[in-house]
Design a protein around this motif. Structure first.
Motif, PDB file in Angstrom:
ATOM      1  N   PRO A   8      57.267  50.196  25.744  1.00 41.50           N
ATOM      2  CA  PRO A   8      56.708  49.521  24.740  1.00 41.50           C
ATOM      3  C   PRO A   8      57.889  48.906  23.770  1.00 41.50           C
ATOM      4  CG  PRO A   8      56.017  51.908  24.899  1.00 41.50           C
ATOM      5  CD  PRO A   8      56.862  51.575  25.851  1.00 41.50           C
ATOM      6  N   TYR A   9      57.338  47.823  23.163  1.00 39.63           N
ATOM      7  CA  TYR A   9      58.315  46.875  22.278  1.00 39.63           C
ATOM      8  C   TYR A   9      59.013  47.878  21.243  1.00 39.63           C
ATOM      9  CZ  TYR A   9      59.876  42.953  19.676  1.00 39.63           C
ATOM     10  OH  TYR A   9      60.657  42.054  18.963  1.00 39.63           O
ATOM     11  N   GLN A  10      60.164  47.779  21.139  1.00 37.41           N
ATOM     12  CA  GLN A  10      61.009  48.435  20.106  1.00 37.41           C
ATOM     13  C   GLN A  10      60.891  49.921  20.162  1.00 37.41           C
ATOM     14  OE1 GLN A  10      63.185  46.840  18.210  1.00 37.41           O
ATOM     15  NE2 GLN A  10      62.280  44.867  18.638  1.00 37.41           N
ATOM     16  N   SER A  11      60.712  50.420  21.213  1.00 39.40           N
ATOM     17  CA  SER A  11      60.595  51.956  21.549  1.00 39.40           C
ATOM     18  C   SER A  11      62.113  52.254  21.815  1.00 39.40           C
ATOM     19  CB  SER A  11      59.836  52.299  22.935  1.00 39.40           C
ATOM     20  OG  SER A  11      60.443  51.831  24.046  1.00 39.40           O
ATOM     21  N   ALA A  12      62.330  53.798  22.008  1.00 39.01           N
ATOM     22  CA  ALA A  12      63.582  53.958  22.162  1.00 39.01           C
ATOM     23  C   ALA A  12      64.217  53.638  23.316  1.00 39.01           C
ATOM     24  CB  ALA A  12      63.574  55.747  22.121  1.00 39.01           C
ATOM     25  N   LEU A  13      63.424  53.731  24.549  1.00 37.70           N
ATOM     26  CA  LEU A  13      63.889  53.202  25.650  1.00 37.70           C
ATOM     27  C   LEU A  13      64.046  51.789  25.681  1.00 37.70           C
ATOM     28  CD1 LEU A  13      64.475  54.080  28.686  1.00 37.70           C
ATOM     29  CD2 LEU A  13      61.816  53.811  29.173  1.00 37.70           C
ATOM     30  N   TYR A  14      63.151  50.957  25.037  1.00 30.22           N
ATOM     31  CA  TYR A  14      63.233  49.518  24.911  1.00 30.22           C
ATOM     32  C   TYR A  14      64.717  49.377  24.460  1.00 30.22           C
ATOM     33  CZ  TYR A  14      62.729  44.639  23.003  1.00 30.22           C
ATOM     34  OH  TYR A  14      62.862  43.565  22.818  1.00 30.22           O
ATOM     35  N   LYS A  15      65.061  49.864  23.211  1.00 33.29           N
ATOM     36  CA  LYS A  15      66.283  49.861  22.451  1.00 33.29           C
ATOM     37  C   LYS A  15      67.387  49.994  23.222  1.00 33.29           C
ATOM     38  CE  LYS A  15      64.288  50.109  17.907  1.00 33.29           C
ATOM     39  NZ  LYS A  15      64.227  51.087  16.642  1.00 33.29           N
ATOM     40  N   ARG A  16      67.413  51.090  24.006  1.00 40.78           N
ATOM     41  CA  ARG A  16      68.435  51.419  25.060  1.00 40.78           C
ATOM     42  C   ARG A  16      68.640  50.597  26.177  1.00 40.78           C
ATOM     43  NH1 ARG A  16      66.913  56.943  28.094  1.00 40.78           N
ATOM     44  NH2 ARG A  16      68.647  56.052  29.256  1.00 40.78           N
ATOM     45  N   GLY A  17      67.688  49.937  26.415  1.00 40.99           N
ATOM     46  CA  GLY A  17      67.893  48.885  27.389  1.00 40.99           C
ATOM     47  C   GLY A  17      68.608  47.641  26.827  1.00 40.99           C
ATOM     48  N   GLY A  18      68.198  47.378  25.624  1.00 40.48           N
ATOM     49  CA  GLY A  18      69.037  46.241  24.928  1.00 40.48           C
ATOM     50  C   GLY A  18      70.648  46.465  24.846  1.00 40.48           C
ATOM     51  N   GLU A  19      70.590  47.748  24.228  1.00 41.20           N
ATOM     52  CA  GLU A  19      72.337  48.488  24.163  1.00 41.20           C
ATOM     53  C   GLU A  19      72.869  48.275  25.390  1.00 41.20           C
ATOM     54  OE1 GLU A  19      71.361  52.266  22.464  1.00 41.20           O
ATOM     55  OE2 GLU A  19      70.645  51.408  20.465  1.00 41.20           O
ATOM     56  N   GLN A  20      72.268  48.627  26.429  1.00 49.77           N
ATOM     57  CA  GLN A  20      73.080  48.711  27.816  1.00 49.77           C
ATOM     58  C   GLN A  20      73.170  47.545  28.397  1.00 49.77           C
ATOM     59  OE1 GLN A  20      70.721  49.446  31.476  1.00 49.77           O
ATOM     60  NE2 GLN A  20      72.052  51.143  31.803  1.00 49.77           N
ATOM     61  N   PHE A  21      72.352  46.418  28.167  1.00 51.82           N
ATOM     62  CA  PHE A  21      72.871  44.914  28.523  1.00 51.82           C
ATOM     63  C   PHE A  21      73.734  44.520  27.675  1.00 51.82           C
ATOM     64  CE2 PHE A  21      71.936  40.370  27.584  1.00 51.82           C
ATOM     65  CZ  PHE A  21      71.899  39.881  29.066  1.00 51.82           C
ATOM     66  N   ARG A  22      74.034  44.731  26.506  1.00 47.52           N
ATOM     67  CA  ARG A  22      74.932  44.287  25.478  1.00 47.52           C
ATOM     68  C   ARG A  22      76.469  44.673  25.898  1.00 47.52           C
ATOM     69  NH1 ARG A  22      75.702  42.258  20.387  1.00 47.52           N
ATOM     70  NH2 ARG A  22      73.499  42.695  19.902  1.00 47.52           N
ATOM     71  N   ALA A  23      76.318  46.161  26.320  1.00 54.16           N
ATOM     72  CA  ALA A  23      77.578  46.862  26.502  1.00 54.16           C
ATOM     73  C   ALA A  23      77.970  46.274  28.006  1.00 54.16           C
ATOM     74  CB  ALA A  23      77.323  48.406  26.648  1.00 54.16           C
ATOM     75  N   ASN A  24      77.166  46.154  28.849  1.00 58.48           N
ATOM     76  CA  ASN A  24      77.566  45.670  30.336  1.00 58.48           C
ATOM     77  C   ASN A  24      78.278  44.325  30.076  1.00 58.48           C
ATOM     78  OD1 ASN A  24      76.819  48.108  31.435  1.00 58.48           O
ATOM     79  ND2 ASN A  24      74.921  47.153  32.054  1.00 58.48           N
ATOM     80  N   MET A  25      77.458  43.288  29.677  1.00 58.64           N
ATOM     81  CA  MET A  25      77.838  41.820  29.323  1.00 58.64           C
ATOM     82  C   MET A  25      79.148  41.720  28.471  1.00 58.64           C
ATOM     83  SD  MET A  25      75.835  40.275  31.195  1.00 58.64           S
ATOM     84  CE  MET A  25      76.692  38.824  30.457  1.00 58.64           C
ATOM     85  N   ASP A  26      79.067  42.644  27.291  1.00 62.95           N
ATOM     86  CA  ASP A  26      80.422  42.601  26.602  1.00 62.95           C
ATOM     87  C   ASP A  26      81.553  42.985  27.068  1.00 62.95           C
ATOM     88  OD1 ASP A  26      82.022  42.188  24.268  1.00 62.95           O
ATOM     89  OD2 ASP A  26      81.390  44.105  23.293  1.00 62.95           O
ATOM     90  N   GLN A  27      81.631  44.067  28.225  1.00 62.12           N
ATOM     91  CA  GLN A  27      82.659  44.506  29.082  1.00 62.12           C
ATOM     92  C   GLN A  27      83.058  43.299  30.055  1.00 62.12           C
ATOM     93  OE1 GLN A  27      82.109  48.501  30.799  1.00 62.12           O
ATOM     94  NE2 GLN A  27      83.938  48.399  32.059  1.00 62.12           N
ATOM     95  N   THR A  28      82.170  42.856  30.699  1.00 59.22           N
ATOM     96  CA  THR A  28      82.292  41.782  31.771  1.00 59.22           C
ATOM     97  C   THR A  28      82.791  40.674  31.176  1.00 59.22           C
ATOM     98  OG1 THR A  28      80.272  42.502  32.790  1.00 59.22           O
ATOM     99  CG2 THR A  28      81.031  40.462  33.439  1.00 59.22           C
ATOM    100  N   LEU A  29      82.381  40.163  29.775  1.00 60.84           N
ATOM    101  CA  LEU A  29      83.181  38.998  29.276  1.00 60.84           C
ATOM    102  C   LEU A  29      84.616  39.530  28.941  1.00 60.84           C
ATOM    103  CD1 LEU A  29      80.102  37.488  27.539  1.00 60.84           C
ATOM    104  CD2 LEU A  29      81.143  36.710  29.642  1.00 60.84           C
ATOM    105  N   GLN A  30      84.702  40.524  28.301  1.00 59.87           N
ATOM    106  CA  GLN A  30      86.146  40.940  27.722  1.00 59.87           C
ATOM    107  C   GLN A  30      87.087  41.043  28.913  1.00 59.87           C
ATOM    108  OE1 GLN A  30      87.251  42.098  24.362  1.00 59.87           O
ATOM    109  NE2 GLN A  30      88.933  41.299  25.750  1.00 59.87           N
TER     110      GLN A  30
END
Length: 486
Positions: free
Chosen positions: A47-69
């Protein structure tokens, strides 16, 4: 640790022995009929804005941030695109249902009215349903469809965007992921945003992306891939990462027109899409679609799609079919497709050059011969190239190949006079560039080309003189000489 162990020959040998004995992994009986798309989804409803949804966004940000760093630490330039998907022509896969009676009653009436093409009533029902429960993806999608048909495109786009964000099957990226990509490209100096989304919207009906550029939910069609490549190309130029010689660019429409895509490639794509859309998540029922298989191209595409023959074998059969039917243009397209697949094969460039020459496409003839020459130079290719470039009135490009031909002359021809003529034309053209009305210079160029046996060059410049002076005796005499050249 497992990934590192897999690099060891002993572990690879043990794995192969185990797989050979067991026959490899097998799916549980209940999963054997599932498609890859079904098996890859851990959770079909997020579901949109659910806890699992937000975890997905956080994981994407963390992975992309680490890669770009990491890339930034090594000063590696990065060009990263934002995400696009089908908004207008794909109904949400899964909508989170509601127990709200008002919503369910109005939504069901809305669907019935929509299917009966009673759009005013349908919109009223859907709006009432949306007021009772605003988180239903399909309801917002229907509202978007009706608003689009009514010409209210701004409101329609907002409804389509909302429907995509609410779609609980997360095969299409929500807006947050593009926001993350945008933020990260601003964080790292070496990272550049490729704004594919804006390019797709600019080339979509009323800036709403649909089937015009997307095959199903996220994968671009040929026009979409061409547009994506153009977006990357423009971004590379804007960042001064590449410099492009003036006059050597091709436009997006030209790219679309000249892509070496055979009918087999296109039909195979169509067949695969039809097959894909006959399964989950596009439909709950496993439908067996019908495929047209009447023409030779359709028959070969069907065989490729369903693994009866390899793509390379199909291309070979298609090439022979076109050659036997004297369809040289399509035969060349097959060879160009093979070049994309195996760009290291020198013989393919020579074949493409010869086919281009057969249909008098001399620019492509020269381009393909040039690649073939640089991969495997010889006298015959050099001779073909300098003759072609002179035919195209490009004496400066002819010079390197003429020079090679003179130094590696395996014929009985004396090419030294040709070199003198070419140098003369280069000098005369420089003078002509500063005075394009000087008929004496123009005639001199035409006459020099005629002495070389270059009919096209002689006619080109003789006619230039006659446009300025239709009774010019020198040009008329050169015209007669040129027309006698075989």
């Amino acid at each position: 640790t497992i990934l590192n162990l897999r690099q060891l020959k002993l572990v690879q040998l043990m794995t192969n022995i185990y797989t050979g004995i067991t026959g490899g992994p097998t799916l549980p009986k209940g999963e054997q009929k599932e498609t890859l798309m079904q098996r890859m989804v851990a959770s079909q409803q997020i579901p949109y804005q659910s806890a699992l949804y937000k975890r997905g966004g956080e994981q994407f940000r963390a992975n992309m941030d680490q890669t770009l760093q990491t890339l930034s630490d090594h000063k590696i330039p990065v060009f990263i695109s934002n995400l696009v998907s089908n908004e207008k022509d794909l109904k949400p896969f899964i909508s989170i249902s509601s127990q709200n009676t008002s919503f369910n009653n109005n939504y069901n009436k809305g669907v019935k009215a929509y299917n009966a093409n009673d759009l005013p009533s349908a919109l009223n029902y859907f709006n009432a349903a949306n007021n009772a429960y605003p988180d239903h993806a399909a309801c917002n999608y229907y509202i978007g469809q009706i608003l689009f048909k009514r010409g209210n495109y701004i409101a329609a786009k907002a409804a389509f965007d909302k429907a995509r964000n609410l779609d609980a099957l997360r095969f299409r990226a929500p807006d947050e992921l593009n926001d993350i990509i945008d933020q990260l490209t601003k964080k790292y100096i070496n990272t550049h945003l490729v704004d594919t989304k804006t390019a797709f919207e600019a080339n979509s009906d009323h800036h709403i992306i649909g089937d015009n550029l997307i095959l199903e939910h996220v994968h671009p069609n040929l026009a979409g891939y061409a547009l994506m490549s153009d977006a990357f190309y423009e971004s590379l130029k804007k960042a001064d990462f590449i410099t492009v010689p003036k006059g050597s660019e091709i436009s997006y429409p030209q790219l679309l027109r000249d892509m070496p895509i055979t009918k087999i490639d296109s039909l195979t794509g169509v067949y695969k899409m039809v097959n894909l859309k006959s399964n989950w998540p596009f439909t709950s029922a496993n439908i067996k679609p019908n495929y047209p298989v009447k023409t030779p191209e359709e028959q070969l595409a069907y065989q490729v799609t369903f693994k009866n023959i390899s793509w390379a074998d199909a291309m070979d059969q298609l090439y022979n079919y076109y050659i036997n039917n004297k369809d040289i243009a399509n035969a060349r397209k097959v060879v160009e497709a093979l070049i994309l697949e195996t760009p290291q094969e020198e013989a393919l460039y020579e074949k493409a050059a010869n086919l281009s020459g057969a249909i008098k496409d001399y620019h492509n003839t020269a381009a393909n011969f040039a690649i073939s020459f640089h991969m495997a130079p010889n006298f015959d290719k050099a001779r073909n190239l300098f003759v072609l470039y002179l035919k195209l009135d490009d004496p400066e490009d002819a010079m390197p190949y003429l020079d090679y031909a003179i130094k590696n002359n395996t014929s009985s021809f004396n090419l030294t006079p040709v070199m003198q003529y070419v140098n003369s034309v280069i000098t005369l053209k420089k003078t002509y560039a500063s005075d394009t009305t000087n008929t004496a210079i123009i005639n001199n160029i035409a006459d020099t080309y005629a002495k070389m046996g270059n009919k096209d060059g002689a006619l080109k410049y003789a006619n230039k003189t006659l446009k300025l002076d239709k009774n010019n005796k020198g040009a008329l005499a050169i015209l007669t000489t040129a027309n006698s050249i075989k």
